[in-house]
Design a protein around this motif. Structure first.
Motif, PDB file in Angstrom:
ATOM      1  N   ALA A 173       0.770  -1.177   0.054  1.00  0.00           N
ATOM      2  CA  ALA A 173      -0.053  -0.042  -0.014  1.00  0.00           C
ATOM      3  C   ALA A 173       1.040   1.267  -0.037  1.00  0.00           C
ATOM      4  N   SER A 174       2.062   1.140   0.500  1.00  0.00           N
ATOM      5  CA  SER A 174       2.985   2.482   0.337  1.00  0.00           C
ATOM      6  C   SER A 174       3.730   2.605  -0.764  1.00  0.00           C
ATOM      7  N   LEU A 175       3.653   1.332  -1.670  1.00  0.00           N
ATOM      8  CA  LEU A 175       4.819   1.581  -2.663  1.00  0.00           C
ATOM      9  C   LEU A 175       4.383   2.785  -3.770  1.00  0.00           C
ATOM     10  N   PRO A 176       3.091   2.944  -3.994  1.00  0.00           N
ATOM     11  CA  PRO A 176       3.018   4.118  -4.869  1.00  0.00           C
ATOM     12  C   PRO A 176       3.653   5.438  -4.682  1.00  0.00           C
ATOM     13  N   SER A 177       4.107   5.653  -3.438  1.00  0.00           N
ATOM     14  CA  SER A 177       4.661   6.841  -3.199  1.00  0.00           C
ATOM     15  C   SER A 177       6.169   6.921  -3.417  1.00  0.00           C
ATOM     16  N   GLU A 178       6.718   5.563  -3.705  1.00  0.00           N
ATOM     17  CA  GLU A 178       8.220   5.512  -3.758  1.00  0.00           C
ATOM     18  C   GLU A 178       8.322   5.931  -5.360  1.00  0.00           C
ATOM     19  N   ALA A 179       9.796   6.162  -5.773  1.00  0.00           N
ATOM     20  CA  ALA A 179      10.125   6.441  -6.883  1.00  0.00           C
ATOM     21  C   ALA A 179      10.258   4.939  -7.784  1.00  0.00           C
ATOM     22  N   ALA A 180      10.185   5.294  -8.924  1.00  0.00           N
ATOM     23  CA  ALA A 180      10.048   4.139  -9.935  1.00  0.00           C
ATOM     24  C   ALA A 180      11.181   4.006 -10.781  1.00  0.00           C
ATOM     25  N   ASP A 181      12.386   4.909 -10.547  1.00  0.00           N
ATOM     26  CA  ASP A 181      13.364   4.650 -11.323  1.00  0.00           C
ATOM     27  C   ASP A 181      14.388   3.675 -10.715  1.00  0.00           C
ATOM     28  N   ASN A 182      15.241   3.151 -11.683  1.00  0.00           N
ATOM     29  CA  ASN A 182      16.039   1.924 -11.418  1.00  0.00           C
ATOM     30  C   ASN A 182      17.232   2.442 -10.389  1.00  0.00           C
ATOM     31  N   PRO A 183      17.001   1.710  -8.940  1.00  0.00           N
ATOM     32  CA  PRO A 183      17.901   1.842  -7.949  1.00  0.00           C
ATOM     33  C   PRO A 183      19.464   1.832  -8.172  1.00  0.00           C
ATOM     34  N   GLY A 184      19.755   0.787  -9.269  1.00  0.00           N
ATOM     35  CA  GLY A 184      21.365   0.815  -9.255  1.00  0.00           C
ATOM     36  C   GLY A 184      22.032   0.289  -8.317  1.00  0.00           C
ATOM     37  N   ARG A 185      21.553  -0.483  -7.302  1.00  0.00           N
ATOM     38  CA  ARG A 185      22.414  -1.036  -6.182  1.00  0.00           C
ATOM     39  C   ARG A 185      23.084  -2.412  -6.595  1.00  0.00           C
ATOM     40  N   ALA A 186      22.217  -3.224  -7.399  1.00  0.00           N
ATOM     41  CA  ALA A 186      22.803  -4.679  -7.448  1.00  0.00           C
ATOM     42  C   ALA A 186      24.000  -4.685  -8.707  1.00  0.00           C
ATOM     43  N   ARG A 187      25.062  -4.457  -8.478  1.00  0.00           N
ATOM     44  CA  ARG A 187      26.045  -4.369  -9.613  1.00  0.00           C
ATOM     45  C   ARG A 187      27.222  -5.426  -9.650  1.00  0.00           C
ATOM     46  N   ASP A 188      27.082  -6.164  -8.451  1.00  0.00           N
ATOM     47  CA  ASP A 188      28.385  -6.985  -8.299  1.00  0.00           C
ATOM     48  C   ASP A 188      27.714  -8.556  -8.812  1.00  0.00           C
ATOM     49  N   PRO A 189      28.189  -9.244  -9.610  1.00  0.00           N
ATOM     50  CA  PRO A 189      27.747 -10.463 -10.272  1.00  0.00           C
ATOM     51  C   PRO A 189      28.007 -11.642  -9.207  1.00  0.00           C
ATOM     52  N   GLU A 190      29.146 -11.379  -8.406  1.00  0.00           N
ATOM     53  CA  GLU A 190      29.540 -12.445  -7.179  1.00  0.00           C
ATOM     54  C   GLU A 190      28.650 -12.455  -6.191  1.00  0.00           C
ATOM     55  N   GLN A 191      27.840 -11.484  -6.089  1.00  0.00           N
ATOM     56  CA  GLN A 191      27.120 -11.482  -4.823  1.00  0.00           C
ATOM     57  C   GLN A 191      25.930 -12.183  -4.798  1.00  0.00           C
ATOM     58  N   ALA A 192      25.628 -12.537  -3.436  1.00  0.00           N
ATOM     59  CA  ALA A 192      24.494 -13.667  -3.475  1.00  0.00           C
ATOM     60  C   ALA A 192      23.041 -13.145  -3.809  1.00  0.00           C
ATOM     61  N   ALA A 193      22.316 -13.723  -4.401  1.00  0.00           N
ATOM     62  CA  ALA A 193      21.120 -13.272  -4.968  1.00  0.00           C
ATOM     63  C   ALA A 193      19.906 -14.150  -4.328  1.00  0.00           C
ATOM     64  N   PHE A 194      20.274 -15.317  -3.854  1.00  0.00           N
ATOM     65  CA  PHE A 194      19.395 -16.283  -3.238  1.00  0.00           C
ATOM     66  C   PHE A 194      20.182 -17.128  -2.167  1.00  0.00           C
ATOM     67  N   VAL A 195      19.857 -17.565  -0.988  1.00  0.00           N
ATOM     68  CA  VAL A 195      20.443 -18.439  -0.091  1.00  0.00           C
ATOM     69  C   VAL A 195      19.448 -19.366   0.422  1.00  0.00           C
ATOM     70  N   GLY A 196      19.980 -20.567   0.669  1.00  0.00           N
ATOM     71  CA  GLY A 196      19.248 -21.462   1.377  1.00  0.00           C
ATOM     72  C   GLY A 196      19.535 -21.756   2.754  1.00  0.00           C
ATOM     73  N   ASP A 197      20.097 -22.810   3.346  1.00  0.00           N
ATOM     74  CA  ASP A 197      20.391 -23.055   4.637  1.00  0.00           C
ATOM     75  C   ASP A 197      21.395 -22.303   5.051  1.00  0.00           C
ATOM     76  N   PRO A 198      21.246 -21.328   6.059  1.00  0.00           N
ATOM     77  CA  PRO A 198      22.243 -20.421   6.588  1.00  0.00           C
ATOM     78  C   PRO A 198      23.193 -21.132   7.330  1.00  0.00           C
ATOM     79  N   ASP A 199      23.090 -22.181   7.875  1.00  0.00           N
ATOM     80  CA  ASP A 199      24.215 -23.055   8.658  1.00  0.00           C
ATOM     81  C   ASP A 199      25.327 -23.391   7.567  1.00  0.00           C
TER      82      ASP A 199
END
Length: 839
Positions: free
Chosen positions: A566-592
């Motif tokens: 419900a709060s999203l319409p007030s947010e900016a719709a431009d690309n945030p540009g934060r995810a730029r490292d291809p080695e960064q984790a995108a999904f994680v399973g068992d944290p242990d």
């Protein structure tokens, strides 16, 4: 009918067993090469004398009055030999071979009660070369008996005045029955030995790619020669204080145990059966098959196995007269045979040499044969009705490899001795893992998706419950979520728990989390264990209302999706540009145990499936998914990074096959992604109604498919079936198998194989010592990424992950899954050269 003798001698135990075996009417046959100026009348005369000397060669078997049990009935000397001649000199070698084969087939079955007891063909090939084809009932002779016939035939042809007296097989039969009736100490010891031997309790060997042949088929084994170094054999025999036969038997047993995965095995060892010197030169069916029991402890040394095998064989041969050959059901698929070859005999310028023999024997699948002569030789005989020649050839290459390893380390535990030659080792480690393929490894999932937005923001990207979002709309919503998450403290590298069912909101949430630079930590509604730990490790969790209380954790902030949405319409719709490292984790399973999935891994899987599904050219791909997280991630992005249309099917559509069929037809779905359990629920029952399938591909994950069900799916429509294997803990290190007309069924896997690793993923199947196992042998399946640059080796961070599942390689490089296990063992593999080095 010739006059019969009055004495009725019962059949030997060996003859009784042969009578009860399938194909008991087959003949023993031998071809003797005769070189020199042969005088034919003298040869026929010598054969007549040979038949006269040995009563077994003029014996018929008929039941005594009032009894069904057959007895030996010896004919008086007379016309018991049928001799014929053929001149093949006018023909070429090919035609000669065809004619000889016809003669062999004609003499393959004999009924001595209706004619001659021995048949002989003398075939002239050249002026000085002839062959003598002898055929006689298998009840008459074993292999050594055939050789004894030739040993006597040469001096009889030369006209020696007298040969020493010979023992008659009937005497042996009477002695054997008397021996079995006795109750003295030796007889009791012999019967006790076989009664308490463990061979009866051991399951039959189950060898890879070895099938069961039909007893109704003719048994015609073929052989493959083994290149064994005699010097190495001699060194091993000396270092282990054994004989050549002991070393080869131990090698054979170790190999059978390793390939079958059985610690206790039984090998069928053929003994010549002549337990007294008097029978050495006799003709008759003395040979018998004895079971040799072996308990192959993993920590035994090769030397200890040699001693154990030697002792087992010695004991079996010592008490063989008491082995109940005619009453036991002993059959082993793997045998061992030490042969004695007859050297060329020369007399009066005529040489006699056996060039071929064929004796009906108990059916086997594989048998090691060897002869210890001036030039030792080793063969592997195989039943072509149960074993394909490539399998037999692979077996012959493993024997020298095991012998070489044993020669270097005779005291090492047998479990550490490699049974693969260098060629097979390279295949399982490297050839089967040549999966390198180019893909945009330096990009991220949001960046590739945003490229599609730039190409066509108005194109449809996502459809759910009749609602269609364009690429621009989906991008805007995901951007708004990313900005909102940033205000909630989500930064690059944060974990965001996600407890949403399969829906359009789930796709928006995944994209938004990745755009925020964070990592998705899926928490399925109603989950426990791993899901709760993901919730505890997350910066915050996005949940539906009904699951909010269950997933609340003091260390993480829980936010209801509707409130955040419900709060999203007030947010900016431009690309945030934060995810730029291809080695960064995108999904994680068992944290242990931690198997983070990087942006690279998702992109690699997405590009692999985009190429496999034909999404790089032609019209945009329409792909429908039904499965929940985490497995669906790999099926979300082939569409979203290639300009396709992703259909997310809710429970109402996917739960009913009629509703699903209507949806597939209406929307012209190209690819349907589902689990095997869903496919079974849709089409598991036979129905007159035709199956409704997607236009091009049915992509099924989960439990392996049964062949019967896979055939029904394949025959029901024009779409192609792809089996997609996802390990529970690392869904992006996966394998696929596409059913073709020439599928891997010829190797008899229990279910449809899981196939080969996807692009830039490698697979290893390891034993308990984490060593690679041979093709066909079951081990633990390990998957992992390979280096992305040419020639790059894996780093410790890239070590393989154990799926916990049991599998084996098929000879064509596909992987057959043997068992899925819920709780995998420790997942990382120590850094060993043979596993970690990547081409």
């Amino acid at each position: 009918m010739h006059e019969l003798g009055t004495a009725r001698v019962p059949l030997s135990e060996q003859q009784k067993r042969m009578c009860s075996a399938p194909g008991n009417g087959a003949a023993a046959q031998m071809i003797v090469l005769l070189e020199g100026p042969l005088e034919t009348p003298r040869l026929w005369s010598a054969l007549d004398k040979l038949v006269e000397r040995h009563k077994i060669l003029r014996t018929v078997f008929a039941p005594a009055p009032g009894s069904r049990a057959p007895y030996h009935q010896v004919r008086q000397p007379g016309l018991t030999l049928a001799s014929q001649e053929a001149d093949l000199r006018p023909f070429g070698a090919i035609r000669q071979n065809e004619q000889i084969e016809d003669l062999i087939q004609a003499g393959a079955r004999l009924d001595p009660s209706r004619g001659a007891t021995v048949q002989a063909w003398l075939v002239q090939l050249t002026d000085d070369r002839r062959i003598l084809l002898l055929s006689l009932p298998a009840l008459y002779s074993d292999s050594l008996g055939l050789k004894n016939m030739v040993r006597e035939l040469a001096p009889l042809y030369a006209g020696y005045p007298a040969l020493p007296p010979v023992s008659q097989y009937a005497e042996y039969c009477e002695q054997q029955h008397e021996l079995l009736r006795r109750n003295h100490a030796a007889a009791r010891a012999g019967r006790d030995f076989w009664q308490h031997s463990r061979w009866r309790e051991v399951p039959q060997l189950s060898l890879p790619f070895v099938g069961n042949d039909s007893p109704q088929l003719p048994f015609s084994p073929k052989t493959v020669h083994i290149a064994v170094n005699p010097t190495l054999l001699g060194e091993l025999a000396e270092s282990t204080a054994g004989e050549f036969s002991d070393v080869l038997l131990a090698t054979w047993q170790i190999l059978l145990g390793r390939l079958s995965g059985q610690q206790e095995i039984v090998t069928a060892c053929l003994s010549h059966g002549r337990t007294a010197p008097a029978w050495r030169d006799a003709i008759g069916a003395f040979a018998r098959t004895l079971p040799l029991y072996a308990n192959l402890h993993a920590d035994q040394s090769f030397t200890e196995v040699v001693r154990q095998s030697s002792q087992a064989r010695t004991n079996a041969e010592k008490w063989q007269d008491y082995f109940p050959a005619s009453t036991t059901a002993f059959i082993s698929p793997a045998g061992f045979l030490q042969e004695e070859r007859l050297p060329k005999l020369t007399t009066e310028n005529i040489s006699f040499s056996i060039i071929w023999e064929n004796l009906p024997s108990e059916r086997f699948q594989l048998q090691m044969r060897f002869s210890q002569e001036e030039t030792p030789w080793v063969d592997v005989a195989y039943n072509p009705d149960a074993v394909a020649r490539p399998v037999a050839e692979q077996m012959t290459r493993r024997i020298p490899a095991l012998l070489r390893a044993a020669a270097l380390h005779p005291e090492a535990p047998i479990c550490t001795l490699p049974v693969m030659d260098e060629g097979e080792r390279r295949r399982v480690l490297y050839t089967f893992n040549q999966t390198r393929s180019e893909y945009p490894s330096h990009s991220t999932v949001p960046a590739l998706f945003e490229e599609q937005v730039e190409k066509g923001a108005e194109l449809p990207a996502l459809q759910y419950q009749g609602q269609v979002l364009s690429y621009g709309e989906l991008n805007a919503r995901a951007n708004q979520l990313a900005h909102a998450l940033g205000k909630l403290g989500v930064a690059s590298g944060s974990r965001v728990g996600l407890a949403l069912e399969m829906s359009a909101d789930l796709v928006v949430a995944v994209l938004g989390i990745l755009k925020a630079g964070a990592c998705c930590a899926p928490v399925l509604p109603g989950d426990s264990g791993e899901g709760q730990e993901n919730a505890a490790s997350a910066r915050l969790c996005l949940v539906r209302r009904q699951s909010a209380a269950a997933l609340a954790h003091p260390r993480s902030q829980t936010i209801e999706w509707k409130i955040l949405q419900a709060s999203l319409p007030s947010e900016a719709a431009d690309n945030p540009g934060r995810a730029r490292d291809p080695e960064q984790a995108a999904f994680v399973g068992d944290p242990d145990q931690g198997a983070p999935i990087r942006h690279q891994d998702i992109i690699n899987a997405a590009h692999f499936f985009r190429r496999r599904l034909g999404g790089e050219s032609g019209p945009a791909l329409q792909l429908a998914v039904t499965a929940p997280l985490p497995g669906s991630l790999s099926s979300l992005f082939p569409c979203l990074i290639s300009g396709g249309l992703l259909h997310v099917l809710d429970h109402e559509v996917s739960a009913d096959r009629h509703t699903l069929g209507t949806y597939l037809r209406r929307h012209h779905i190209d690819v349907l992604c589902a689990t095997s359990s869903q496919a079974q629920s849709w089409w598991g029952e036979l129905s007159a109604e035709p199956m409704v399938l997607p236009n091009r591909y049915l992509l099924i994950s989960g439990e392996p498919l049964a062949w019967e069900f896979a055939d029904r799916l394949r025959k029901a429509g024009h779409c192609q079936l792809i089996q997609y294997y996802q390990p529970a803990k690392a869904p992006f290190y996966s394998c696929t198998f596409q059913l073709q007309d020439d599928d891997a069924r010829c190797w008899s896997p229990e279910s449809v194989p899981i196939g080969r690793p996807i692009a830039n993923v490698r697979a290893c199947i390891l034993d308990e010592l984490q060593q690679p196992v041979p093709i066909g042998v079951t081990g633990l399946l390990y998957l992992g990424r390979i280096g992305q640059e040419a020639g790059q080796e894996s780093t410790p961070a890239d070590s393989l992950l154990c799926t916990g599942d049991l599998a084996c390689f098929l000879p064509d490089g596909n992987i057959a899954l043997r068992q899925r296990r819920e709780i995998p063992p420790p997942r990382r593999v120590p850094q060993t050269e043979e596993v970690e080095v990547v081409l």
